[in-house]
Design a protein around this motif. Structure first.
Motif, PDB file in Angstrom:
ATOM      1  N   SER A  54       0.830  -1.206   0.000  1.00 12.04           N
ATOM      2  CA  SER A  54       0.000   0.000   0.000  1.00 12.04           C
ATOM      3  C   SER A  54       0.865   1.257   0.000  1.00 12.04           C
ATOM      4  O   SER A  54       0.566   2.231  -0.704  1.00 12.04           O
ATOM      5  N   LEU A  57       2.299   1.665  -3.512  1.00 14.91           N
ATOM      6  CA  LEU A  57       1.290   2.161  -4.459  1.00 14.91           C
ATOM      7  C   LEU A  57       1.045   3.648  -4.241  1.00 14.91           C
ATOM      8  O   LEU A  57       0.902   4.409  -5.207  1.00 14.91           O
ATOM      9  N   ARG A  62       4.986   1.004  -9.525  1.00 19.04           N
ATOM     10  CA  ARG A  62       4.109   0.204 -10.386  1.00 19.04           C
ATOM     11  C   ARG A  62       4.838  -1.046 -10.873  1.00 19.04           C
ATOM     12  O   ARG A  62       6.036  -1.219 -10.653  1.00 19.04           O
ATOM     13  N   ILE A  87       2.851  -6.608  -6.055  1.00 26.16           N
ATOM     14  CA  ILE A  87       2.420  -5.531  -6.950  1.00 26.16           C
ATOM     15  C   ILE A  87       3.222  -5.554  -8.256  1.00 26.16           C
ATOM     16  O   ILE A  87       3.168  -4.615  -9.045  1.00 26.16           O
ATOM     17  N   TYR A 176      -6.499   0.669  -0.468  1.00 22.74           N
ATOM     18  CA  TYR A 176      -5.903  -0.064  -1.590  1.00 22.74           C
ATOM     19  C   TYR A 176      -6.268  -1.548  -1.627  1.00 22.74           C
ATOM     20  O   TYR A 176      -5.795  -2.267  -2.512  1.00 22.74           O
ATOM     21  N   LYS A 178      -8.843  -3.406  -2.536  1.00 24.04           N
ATOM     22  CA  LYS A 178      -9.395  -3.949  -3.792  1.00 24.04           C
ATOM     23  C   LYS A 178      -8.355  -3.879  -4.909  1.00 24.04           C
ATOM     24  O   LYS A 178      -8.214  -4.818  -5.698  1.00 24.04           O
ATOM     25  N   ASP A 179      -7.636  -2.761  -4.968  1.00 22.90           N
ATOM     26  CA  ASP A 179      -6.588  -2.634  -5.982  1.00 22.90           C
ATOM     27  C   ASP A 179      -5.508  -3.694  -5.792  1.00 22.90           C
ATOM     28  O   ASP A 179      -5.009  -4.272  -6.759  1.00 22.90           O
ATOM     29  N   LEU A 180      -5.170  -3.949  -4.535  1.00 16.26           N
ATOM     30  CA  LEU A 180      -4.126  -4.924  -4.243  1.00 16.26           C
ATOM     31  C   LEU A 180      -4.486  -6.302  -4.770  1.00 16.26           C
ATOM     32  O   LEU A 180      -3.658  -6.986  -5.376  1.00 16.26           O
ATOM     33  N   ARG A 182      -6.540  -7.049  -7.179  1.00 13.83           N
ATOM     34  CA  ARG A 182      -6.526  -7.031  -8.642  1.00 13.83           C
ATOM     35  C   ARG A 182      -5.096  -7.016  -9.177  1.00 13.83           C
ATOM     36  O   ARG A 182      -4.747  -7.780 -10.091  1.00 13.83           O
ATOM     37  N   ILE A 183      -4.251  -6.162  -8.606  1.00 15.14           N
ATOM     38  CA  ILE A 183      -2.870  -6.040  -9.066  1.00 15.14           C
ATOM     39  C   ILE A 183      -2.115  -7.352  -8.856  1.00 15.14           C
ATOM     40  O   ILE A 183      -1.342  -7.780  -9.719  1.00 15.14           O
ATOM     41  N   GLU A 186      -2.876  -9.723 -11.471  1.00 11.77           N
ATOM     42  CA  GLU A 186      -2.355  -9.326 -12.786  1.00 11.77           C
ATOM     43  C   GLU A 186      -0.864  -9.616 -12.943  1.00 11.77           C
ATOM     44  O   GLU A 186      -0.316  -9.452 -14.033  1.00 11.77           O
TER      45      GLU A 186
END
Length: 637
Positions: A54, A57, A62, A87, A176, A178-180, A182-183, A186
């Motif tokens: 977090s 980010l 990135r 990440i 972060y 939800k982003d975590l 997803r990332i 990915e």
């Protein structure tokens, strides 16, 4: 249970453990704080990793950004690595022993944006070069009171303690979360996971690009070949996590199987830590095993009395028992009873010093002398050997748990091809795979080449150097000389180490050096003789043995004169040089030698962090002394 799929990455390994193997409150990491071994749960590791992610980010880090670490093995390494891996950032671990110049080169070449720093000594080193590294945005000390080192300094990069970083990250985890997720999903197996800079015995360090798939596949197939590792094992970690061997063989294996990792306090306290932690598995280097062997033999045979006779009888009994079992036979009643007595009287006491629970030790990084492997086998302590390079993630072959061939580095791992190629003609002598294994197969020696999932993506920013080692057909050229023996890979030496004497005889230094290193008097030995009429050597004696024999005090080793001239000491070493020369061909025997007062060191640039001698550096540094050896002749053969 094998939880690895074609989609698995480094960050998903640890979460697989929590989902399928252990409760999140179970212990994962163990470290010593003051006088107490403290346990850290999976939950705490994952929480800290999320906090670190977090923060990164929030900072704008990135996927693909390079984040560095220059730190000894500790729990903070795991937190930081897990935080950056999930990440998609790239781990750039730097050997703490490297010089300022080398560290600066790596930071600039890789474009590291943040750097975790392990102690005040390393912090001061980084502060001297930080402003020369334009991409460096954050320096992150893991210790308190770092501010006092910043007085009157104007550092371009921000400095933030690791504790403060985690606290700041904790405040933004919810934002972060939800982003975590997803990332993390990915991050692809084909993505870059780490840049590991080869220390190299010559030339500029090169950043080896290893993907998540490189690491994960290497772990998966090695665990298939050594199926005895499980969730109840405890690994003791002391080899540097900045090196690919420890990272794969301990860290990545443990986050795959759910095994615990205990961190040794230091090499000096390793013996004490082994007795305290009682590990079941350890990765190690041959020199550690050689020292254990030498100490056990010295203590066991001291005095030449009844104790020594019992010790030698036990070793001989262990040897006979081992050889019967390795031949696939069942030991008879009499030898079994003798072995049990040997275990009670001798072997159990040696094993107690390792904690008494070892299933096996995995040796890598250099060749293990055959006699040392056999010694541990006689004790009933299994030593598995592996072979590979940073560029091969690292394992290409590893000993099978149930099949030991001493002096080899095991069976080819599944999913790759290993070839032996004639050094001059480039014709293949043999190509072997895991499935083609035949325990009776042998071939001539040549360069070892490999093709398959373990081979690196290439060298960072160095396409020409990459093309020099990975040919058009995908074969990575290791630069090692080897052959297949009883179906297993056997390494002879490095091509660039090979000496060609004035008469055209090829001499591989490693097996010759290992012959002389059987002497308890010798700590290190460096062979010389390329384009010369005969072989000479720089010998570094065992400090402990030398002190005991000649009643020397510490000031003897602090004298400015680098080489020992004392005739008594020279003659003392010469006795063992003569003794072990008898095991070698005449052109391989040391004819003249000089005795260096203190060992070759990383700090002096004489050896690499993986303890390989830098031949050009040593020969240049001691050129006068070497030339002088060839002006005199001391016959020892």
């Amino acid at each position: 249970m094998n939880l690895i799929t074609e989609k698995t990455t480094i960050p998903t390994l640890l979460r697989n453990v929590v989902s399928h193997i252990h409760d999140e409150n179970n212990t994962f990491l163990i470290h010593k704080v003051k006088d107490t071994w403290e346990e850290i749960s999976y939950k705490q590791v994952l929480h800290n990793a999320d906090a670190i992610s977090s923060y990164f980010l929030e900072m704008g880090i990135r996927k693909g950004d390079r984040l560095g670490l220059i730190i000894e093995n500790c729990v903070d390494y795991i937190y930081y690595d897990q935080g950056l891996q999930q990440i998609g950032a790239v781990n750039v671990s730097i050997y703490p022993t490297l010089s300022e110049h080398e560290v600066e080169y790596i930071l600039k070449d890789s474009g590291v944006r943040t750097l975790l720093v392990g102690n005040p000594f390393l912090f001061r080193k980084i502060l001297k070069i930080a402003n020369n590294c334009p991409d460096l945005q954050r320096i992150i000390p893991v210790f308190d009171d770092y501010e006092k080192y910043l007085t009157d300094l104007n550092i371009d990069a921000g400095v933030l303690s690791f504790k403060a970083l985690i606290e700041e990250g904790e405040r933004s985890i919810k934002f972060y979360s939800k982003d975590l997720k997803r990332i993390r999903e990915e991050v692809l197996p084909s993505d870059l996971s780490s840049l590991i800079y080869t220390s190299g015995t010559t030339g500029t360090p090169k950043g080896v690009m290893l993907t998540h798939s490189n690491f994960v596949e290497n772990v998966r197939v090695c665990l298939d070949q050594i199926p005895v590792i499980d969730k109840d094992d405890t690994f003791l970690s002391f080899l540097p996590l900045s090196h690919v061997f420890e990272r794969t063989a301990t860290y990545h294996v443990c986050i795959t199987k759910g095994s615990k990792i205990a961190f040794a306090q230091s090499l000096e306290l390793l013996a004490k830590n082994m007795a305290e932690v009682k590990p079941t598995v350890m990765s190690c280097v041959p020199r550690l095993l050689e020292r254990i062997h030498d100490k056990a033999m010295k203590n066991g045979t001291a005095g030449d009395g009844a104790k020594a006779k019992i010790f030698l009888w036990a070793i001989d009994t262990g040897k006979k028992y081992r050889e019967i079992k390795e031949a696939g036979q069942t030991p008879g009643l009499m030898i079994s009873l003798k072995q049990k007595l040997a275990e009670k009287l001798v072997f159990s006491k040696i094993k107690e010093k390792t904690g008494g629970r070892l299933k096996f030790m995995l040796s890598g990084g250099a060749a293990l002398p055959k006699n040392v492997g056999e010694f541990f086998g006689n004790l009933g302590i299994k030593i598995l050997e592996g072979f590979g390079l940073t560029e091969t993630s690292p394992v290409m072959s590893v000993t099978e748990f149930h099949r030991q061939v001493y002096g080899t580095v095991g069976r080819v791992i599944p999913g790759i091809e290993v070839g032996i190629q004639d050094v001059e003609t480039k014709q293949f002598i043999s190509i072997q795979t895991h499935d083609s294994f035949n325990e009776d197969f042998e071939c001539e020696e040549g360069e070892v080449v490999v093709r398959g999932h373990c081979v690196m993506k290439g060298y960072w920013n160095k396409p020409e150097e990459t093309a020099q080692v990975i040919d058009s057909e995908g074969w990575f050229h290791t630069g090692d000389i080897g052959r297949f023996y009883k179906g297993n890979l056997q390494i002879t030496d490095r091509i660039k180490n090979m000496l060609v004497n004035a008469y055209g005889k090829n001499i591989y230094p490693t097996p010759v050096e290992n012959t002389y290193l059987k002497s308890p008097k010798i700590e290190q030995l460096f062979l010389i003789g390329d384009k010369r009429e005969y072989i000479t050597a720089i010998v570094i004696p065992s400090k402990e043995t030398l002190q005991e024999t000649f009643k020397l005090k510490e000031d003897f080793f602090q004298q400015k004169e680098q080489f020992i001239q004392n005739k008594e000491i020279v003659d003392w070493v010469n006795l063992d040089i003569r003794k072990f020369s008898a095991e070698l061909a005449k052109f391989e025997r040391i004819k003249t030698f000089i005795i260096k007062r203190n060992p070759f060191t990383i700090e002096e640039g004489e050896i690499t962090p993986t303890l390989k001698a830098k031949r050009k550096v040593i020969e240049k540094k001691y050129a006068d002394q070497i030339d002088h050896m060839y002006l005199q002749e001391v016959e020892v053969d």
